[in-house]
Design a protein around this motif. Sequence first.
Motif, mmCIF file in Angstrom:
data_model
loop_
_atom_site.group_PDB
_atom_site.id
_atom_site.type_symbol
_atom_site.label_atom_id
_atom_site.label_comp_id
_atom_site.label_asym_id
_atom_site.label_seq_id
_atom_site.Cartn_x
_atom_site.Cartn_y
_atom_site.Cartn_z
ATOM 1 N N CYS A 170 -3.584 5.091 9.310
ATOM 2 C CA CYS A 170 -2.526 4.549 9.920
ATOM 3 C C CYS A 170 -1.906 5.495 10.861
ATOM 4 O O CYS A 170 -0.322 5.045 11.265
ATOM 5 C CB CYS A 170 -1.443 4.354 8.930
ATOM 6 N N CYS A 207 0.780 -1.316 0.122
ATOM 7 C CA CYS A 207 -0.068 0.004 0.130
ATOM 8 C C CYS A 207 0.784 1.266 -0.050
ATOM 9 O O CYS A 207 0.757 2.242 -0.950
ATOM 10 C CB CYS A 207 -0.763 -0.124 1.212
ATOM 11 N N CYS A 250 -1.009 8.939 6.824
ATOM 12 C CA CYS A 250 -2.281 8.766 6.440
ATOM 13 C C CYS A 250 -3.339 8.583 7.664
ATOM 14 O O CYS A 250 -3.005 8.009 8.583
ATOM 15 C CB CYS A 250 -2.370 7.435 5.672
#
Length: 237
Positions: A203, A117, A200
């Motif tokens: 996260c 990712c 992000c």
Amino acid sequence: MSINLDVLNRRFENEAVESLLACFLESHKGRIALASSFGAEDQVLTDMILNIDPLGKIFTLDTGRLPEETYALMDQTNRKYGIKVDVYCPDRTALEAMYQAQGINGFRDSIENRKTCCHVRKLEPLRRALSELEVWITGLRRSQSPTRETMRLIEWDEGNGLIKLNPLIEWDEERVWDYIKTNKVPYNVLHTQGYPSIGCEPCTRAIREGEELRAGRWWWENPEHKECGLHLKREKQ
Ligand code: SF4
């Protein structure tokens, strides 16, 4: 590229950050940029760079998963300085393939998925951005995390084939905030809610008292894994 990093580091180690930036902005005009994630350090450098060169290049990686507060700060920064920070987005085909392979929140399922990712949403767009440059500027500070202790003021980024300039490498957190307050630099409101490091949205969490500054990033992983790959050290001397 042949550069003597020891000589360069010695030359600039006692210089003011503004002098270092002015020198590099002039000598690499049009081929130097700040990679900003709108963290406190990046905002300090944005202010310094645009004071030196109002056309200074600043870019960010829009992963598509950033917190609303970061987008608000991006807008505020653009308005304050009369600029449009360059935005690099993930490749659409790679993003759609990753979604098919691991789902929308697959990054929580394994370190491998998480790294995939970060690769799709950050690393590939970063490589695209850096391919146009000779120097990239970062807001890294040595005291931010164990993974950053050996970083230097001026480094050679072997993986991306360009100079990496870390003007705030010796700064502590207090100095960063002194600059922000003194110069009325806009900052992310999440910093006032226990988020020293912001990435992000899914996260990143707030940290607790006594935790290290990047403890809120990928908190479910061991500390040695906690880099997204943007700053893996592969420089030559
Ligand atoms: S920080 Fe999380 S959401 Fe962002 S790119 Fe990495 S794994 Fe994906």
